[in-house]
Motif scaffolding. Structure first.
Motif, PDB file in Angstrom:
ATOM      1  N   ASN A   1      13.960   5.165   6.430  1.00  0.00           N
ATOM      2  CA  ASN A   1      13.482   4.117   7.330  1.00  0.00           C
ATOM      3  C   ASN A   1      12.178   3.559   6.761  1.00  0.00           C
ATOM      4  O   ASN A   1      11.210   4.302   6.604  1.00  0.00           O
ATOM      5  N   PRO A   2      12.102   2.260   6.439  1.00  0.00           N
ATOM      6  CA  PRO A   2      10.884   1.719   5.817  1.00  0.00           C
ATOM      7  C   PRO A   2       9.639   1.925   6.665  1.00  0.00           C
ATOM      8  O   PRO A   2       8.566   2.208   6.136  1.00  0.00           O
ATOM      9  N   ILE A   3       9.770   1.801   7.988  1.00  0.00           N
ATOM     10  CA  ILE A   3       8.589   1.887   8.852  1.00  0.00           C
ATOM     11  C   ILE A   3       8.035   3.301   8.903  1.00  0.00           C
ATOM     12  O   ILE A   3       6.817   3.509   8.923  1.00  0.00           O
ATOM     13  N   SER A   4       8.899   4.287   8.918  1.00  0.00           N
ATOM     14  CA  SER A   4       8.450   5.682   9.005  1.00  0.00           C
ATOM     15  C   SER A   4       8.477   6.385   7.657  1.00  0.00           C
ATOM     16  O   SER A   4       8.416   7.612   7.589  1.00  0.00           O
ATOM     17  N   ALA A   5       8.524   5.618   6.562  1.00  0.00           N
ATOM     18  CA  ALA A   5       8.539   6.218   5.221  1.00  0.00           C
ATOM     19  C   ALA A   5       7.325   7.086   4.925  1.00  0.00           C
ATOM     20  O   ALA A   5       7.449   8.075   4.186  1.00  0.00           O
ATOM     21  N   PRO A   6       6.118   6.801   5.460  1.00  0.00           N
ATOM     22  CA  PRO A   6       4.984   7.691   5.184  1.00  0.00           C
ATOM     23  C   PRO A   6       5.200   9.134   5.632  1.00  0.00           C
ATOM     24  O   PRO A   6       4.497  10.035   5.173  1.00  0.00           O
ATOM     25  N   SER A   7       6.161   9.357   6.520  1.00  0.00           N
ATOM     26  CA  SER A   7       6.434  10.723   6.967  1.00  0.00           C
ATOM     27  C   SER A   7       6.932  11.606   5.826  1.00  0.00           C
ATOM     28  O   SER A   7       6.927  12.834   5.939  1.00  0.00           O
ATOM     29  N   LEU A   8       7.355  10.998   4.710  1.00  0.00           N
ATOM     30  CA  LEU A   8       7.752  11.780   3.546  1.00  0.00           C
ATOM     31  C   LEU A   8       6.589  12.600   2.994  1.00  0.00           C
ATOM     32  O   LEU A   8       6.798  13.582   2.276  1.00  0.00           O
TER      33      LEU A   8
ATOM     34  N   GLY B   1       1.735  -2.878   0.522  1.00  0.00           N
ATOM     35  CA  GLY B   1       1.604  -4.325   0.566  1.00  0.00           C
ATOM     36  C   GLY B   1       1.980  -4.920   1.919  1.00  0.00           C
ATOM     37  O   GLY B   1       1.452  -5.969   2.309  1.00  0.00           O
ATOM     38  N   ARG B   2       2.875  -4.259   2.622  1.00  0.00           N
ATOM     39  CA  ARG B   2       3.313  -4.780   3.920  1.00  0.00           C
ATOM     40  C   ARG B   2       2.477  -4.262   5.084  1.00  0.00           C
ATOM     41  O   ARG B   2       2.064  -5.045   5.951  1.00  0.00           O
ATOM     42  N   PHE B   3       2.228  -2.948   5.131  1.00  0.00           N
ATOM     43  CA  PHE B   3       1.670  -2.332   6.330  1.00  0.00           C
ATOM     44  C   PHE B   3       0.198  -1.920   6.212  1.00  0.00           C
ATOM     45  O   PHE B   3      -0.422  -1.609   7.222  1.00  0.00           O
ATOM     46  N   VAL B   4      -0.336  -1.904   5.001  1.00  0.00           N
ATOM     47  CA  VAL B   4      -1.745  -1.523   4.839  1.00  0.00           C
ATOM     48  C   VAL B   4      -2.619  -2.741   4.600  1.00  0.00           C
ATOM     49  O   VAL B   4      -3.585  -2.982   5.330  1.00  0.00           O
ATOM     50  N   VAL B   5      -2.284  -3.527   3.610  1.00  0.00           N
ATOM     51  CA  VAL B   5      -3.074  -4.736   3.316  1.00  0.00           C
ATOM     52  C   VAL B   5      -2.335  -6.011   3.695  1.00  0.00           C
ATOM     53  O   VAL B   5      -2.922  -7.095   3.657  1.00  0.00           O
TER      54      VAL B   5
ATOM     55  N   LEU C   1       4.149  14.255  -3.087  1.00  0.00           N
ATOM     56  CA  LEU C   1       3.470  12.964  -3.223  1.00  0.00           C
ATOM     57  C   LEU C   1       4.229  12.045  -4.173  1.00  0.00           C
ATOM     58  O   LEU C   1       4.362  10.843  -3.918  1.00  0.00           O
ATOM     59  N   LEU C   2       4.743  12.596  -5.262  1.00  0.00           N
ATOM     60  CA  LEU C   2       5.502  11.785  -6.209  1.00  0.00           C
ATOM     61  C   LEU C   2       6.788  11.268  -5.583  1.00  0.00           C
ATOM     62  O   LEU C   2       7.156  10.092  -5.747  1.00  0.00           O
ATOM     63  N   LEU C   3       7.485  12.138  -4.840  1.00  0.00           N
ATOM     64  CA  LEU C   3       8.710  11.711  -4.170  1.00  0.00           C
ATOM     65  C   LEU C   3       8.416  10.611  -3.158  1.00  0.00           C
ATOM     66  O   LEU C   3       9.106   9.582  -3.128  1.00  0.00           O
ATOM     67  N   GLY C   4       7.405  10.821  -2.328  1.00  0.00           N
ATOM     68  CA  GLY C   4       7.062   9.821  -1.335  1.00  0.00           C
ATOM     69  C   GLY C   4       6.617   8.512  -1.953  1.00  0.00           C
ATOM     70  O   GLY C   4       6.938   7.429  -1.446  1.00  0.00           O
ATOM     71  N   TRP C   5       5.873   8.597  -3.065  1.00  0.00           N
ATOM     72  CA  TRP C   5       5.386   7.385  -3.711  1.00  0.00           C
ATOM     73  C   TRP C   5       6.540   6.517  -4.225  1.00  0.00           C
ATOM     74  O   TRP C   5       6.483   5.284  -4.134  1.00  0.00           O
ATOM     75  N   VAL C   6       7.582   7.167  -4.749  1.00  0.00           N
ATOM     76  CA  VAL C   6       8.749   6.412  -5.223  1.00  0.00           C
ATOM     77  C   VAL C   6       9.341   5.573  -4.091  1.00  0.00           C
ATOM     78  O   VAL C   6       9.642   4.383  -4.254  1.00  0.00           O
ATOM     79  N   VAL C   7       9.478   6.192  -2.913  1.00  0.00           N
ATOM     80  CA  VAL C   7      10.070   5.489  -1.771  1.00  0.00           C
ATOM     81  C   VAL C   7       9.118   4.422  -1.232  1.00  0.00           C
ATOM     82  O   VAL C   7       9.526   3.287  -0.965  1.00  0.00           O
ATOM     83  N   LEU C   8       7.856   4.764  -1.064  1.00  0.00           N
ATOM     84  CA  LEU C   8       6.883   3.807  -0.523  1.00  0.00           C
ATOM     85  C   LEU C   8       6.730   2.598  -1.443  1.00  0.00           C
ATOM     86  O   LEU C   8       6.595   1.461  -0.968  1.00  0.00           O
ATOM     87  N   ARG C   9       6.757   2.824  -2.739  1.00  0.00           N
ATOM     88  CA  ARG C   9       6.623   1.705  -3.672  1.00  0.00           C
ATOM     89  C   ARG C   9       7.835   0.789  -3.603  1.00  0.00           C
ATOM     90  O   ARG C   9       7.694  -0.445  -3.628  1.00  0.00           O
ATOM     91  N   ARG C  10       9.027   1.356  -3.484  1.00  0.00           N
ATOM     92  CA  ARG C  10      10.222   0.517  -3.401  1.00  0.00           C
ATOM     93  C   ARG C  10      10.245  -0.316  -2.117  1.00  0.00           C
ATOM     94  O   ARG C  10      10.783  -1.424  -2.090  1.00  0.00           O
ATOM     95  N   PHE C  11       9.676   0.228  -1.049  1.00  0.00           N
ATOM     96  CA  PHE C  11       9.588  -0.522   0.201  1.00  0.00           C
ATOM     97  C   PHE C  11       8.373  -1.447   0.241  1.00  0.00           C
ATOM     98  O   PHE C  11       8.195  -2.182   1.212  1.00  0.00           O
ATOM     99  N   ASN C  12       7.533  -1.395  -0.810  1.00  0.00           N
ATOM    100  CA  ASN C  12       6.270  -2.142  -0.825  1.00  0.00           C
ATOM    101  C   ASN C  12       5.485  -1.862   0.452  1.00  0.00           C
ATOM    102  O   ASN C  12       4.943  -2.775   1.096  1.00  0.00           O
TER     103      ASN C  12
END
Length: 411
Positions: free
Chosen positions: A249-256, A319-323, A305-316
């Motif tokens: 889920n893009p919105i809850s991806a930080p939970s990774l 770029g969408r939810f922080v800045v 962190l590496l696993l989560g970063w892969v997903v967060l980067r693909r969802f941008n």
């Protein structure tokens, strides 16, 4: 963060905004790491008298670090308590809205309510940090404070267990939970809350000179530690399977990244328990075991962190939810891994490597590792300030923005 906070959000509020206060509380503790590992003291942690003596007789670098740590602790504690009281007010009003009574209560998203006891447990830790750093004479009565602190953590732990019991009882008897819809690790939030209670209960084990206090601390913290591990393991398996079946889920991806703070908390719990066992029960539980434990936990955090970063980067996501223009209360989940990684690096460097002679204390390797922790801490502070400006500044249309944020965070 001195701007006005929004009021009376009602159904536009999200329980995940407790994580905003949690992150500031964690940063308060991260500044205490400077004092804990750099100020000379006879015990496991420094008190006001130790810090004052170091400020008076220490070298310029240490004096500067103490002043900066004091300033950081006060600033982050101020933000923590301000957001804590704001959440208490808005949370109470939210519980009377249809958004909670009809949409969240009895729903899988009800697990978000565990963010409240999680944050309150952090508040107790923040209180202890403020006491140790700024209250003269606290070291003389600290043995009397340990039982009171354990009672406070048990109250918070009972609160968390009651909420989790309601959730699990409904899921396991009424079977109305759509596991496939939980395509994130947001359901692991209870493990985070239980581990936070456990690490607080473990503090007397490592600091108390009274065997009975240490024994109770070991037993009680072990219960919450095991409960956190079981809960987290179950939710990890279910969440990963759901994400592989339906994508994350893009919105809850930080939970990774939620496993990163949980691992730090469990690691500190075990370090405290190890110190208590060695001090009171004559068992050699430290040495290579402690260094190995911290090494494994830090390695696991980097992998997550590496696993989560892969997903967060693909969802941008950043770029969408922080800045960017989109808002989600769940973005505050990003703060906890930053705090946890900085704290874990401090423990790995000081309790793991330097304490066991692997590297020289205050040598080149020591400061290289510490610089990584300080860089992560600085980046996390910047993230907190950015998110607070984005989510809590009162301006035209802010109520509509909160509405979109709350709706998104419940996914």
């Amino acid at each position: 963060m001195f701007h006005r906070l929004p009021k009376d959000l009602g159904e536009n509020y999200s329980p995940l905004y407790w994580l905003a206060a949690l992150g500031a509380g964690g940063l308060t503790v991260s500044f205490f790491m400077w004092l804990m590992f750099w100020v000379p003291s006879e015990g496991m942690v420094p008190f006001f008298e130790d810090i004052a003596a170091a400020l008076q007789s220490g070298h310029t670098g240490l004096q500067t670090a103490i002043v900066l740590a004091w300033a950081g602790i006060l600033a982050m504690a101020f933000i923590h308590f301000r957001l804590l009281f704001w959440n208490i007010r808005e949370h109470r009003r939210f519980l009377r809205t249809d958004a909670y009574l009809k949409n969240m209560r009895g729903n899988r998203t009800e697990v978000q309510l565990l963010a409240a006891p999680l944050t309150v447990a952090m508040t107790i830790n923040v209180g202890f940090v403020l006491g140790m750093v700024f209250v003269p004479g606290l070291s003389a009565i600290v043995e009397w404070l340990f039982p009171a602190a354990m009672v406070a953590f048990l109250v918070v732990g009972g609160w968390a267990l009651r909420q989790l019991g309601d959730f699990w009882g409904r899921v396991l008897t009424e079977s109305d939970c759509d596991c496939a819809a939980d395509n994130s690790l947001a359901q692991a939030l209870p493990a985070f809350a239980l581990s936070m209670v456990g690490v607080g209960l473990a503090a007397p084990a490592g600091m108390s000179s009274v065997p009975a206090t240490a024994a109770f601390s070991l037993a009680l913290s072990s219960f919450f530690l095991i409960a956190a591990v079981i809960t987290g393991a179950v939710m990890l398996v279910l969440g990963i399977r759901a994400m592989m079946e339906q994508n994350a889920n893009p919105i809850s991806a930080p939970s990774l990244w939620i496993g990163v703070p949980v691992l730090t908390i469990i690691g500190i719990t075990l370090v405290r328990q190890t110190a208590g066992i060695e001090a009171h029960f004559g068992a050699e539980a430290g040495g290579v075991q402690t260094l190995g434990l911290l090494t494994y936990f830090l390695a696991a955090q980097v992998a997550l962190l590496l696993l989560g970063w892969v997903v967060l980067r693909r969802f941008n996501y950043f770029g969408r939810f922080v800045v960017g223009p989109e808002r989600s209360a769940g973005s505050y989940t990003l703060v906890c891994p930053g705090v946890a990684l900085a704290v874990m690096i401090h423990f790995f460097t000081n309790v793991g490597l330097a304490h066991h002679g692997v590297i020289e204390t205050y040598g080149a390797a020591y400061w290289a590792l510490t610089a990584i922790a300080l860089t992560v801490q600085a980046a996390t502070i910047g993230l907190v300030l950015q998110l607070n400006r984005k989510h809590f500044r009162v301006d035209a249309g802010s109520r509509q923005q909160f509405g979109a944020s709350a709706a998104g965070s419940s996914s």
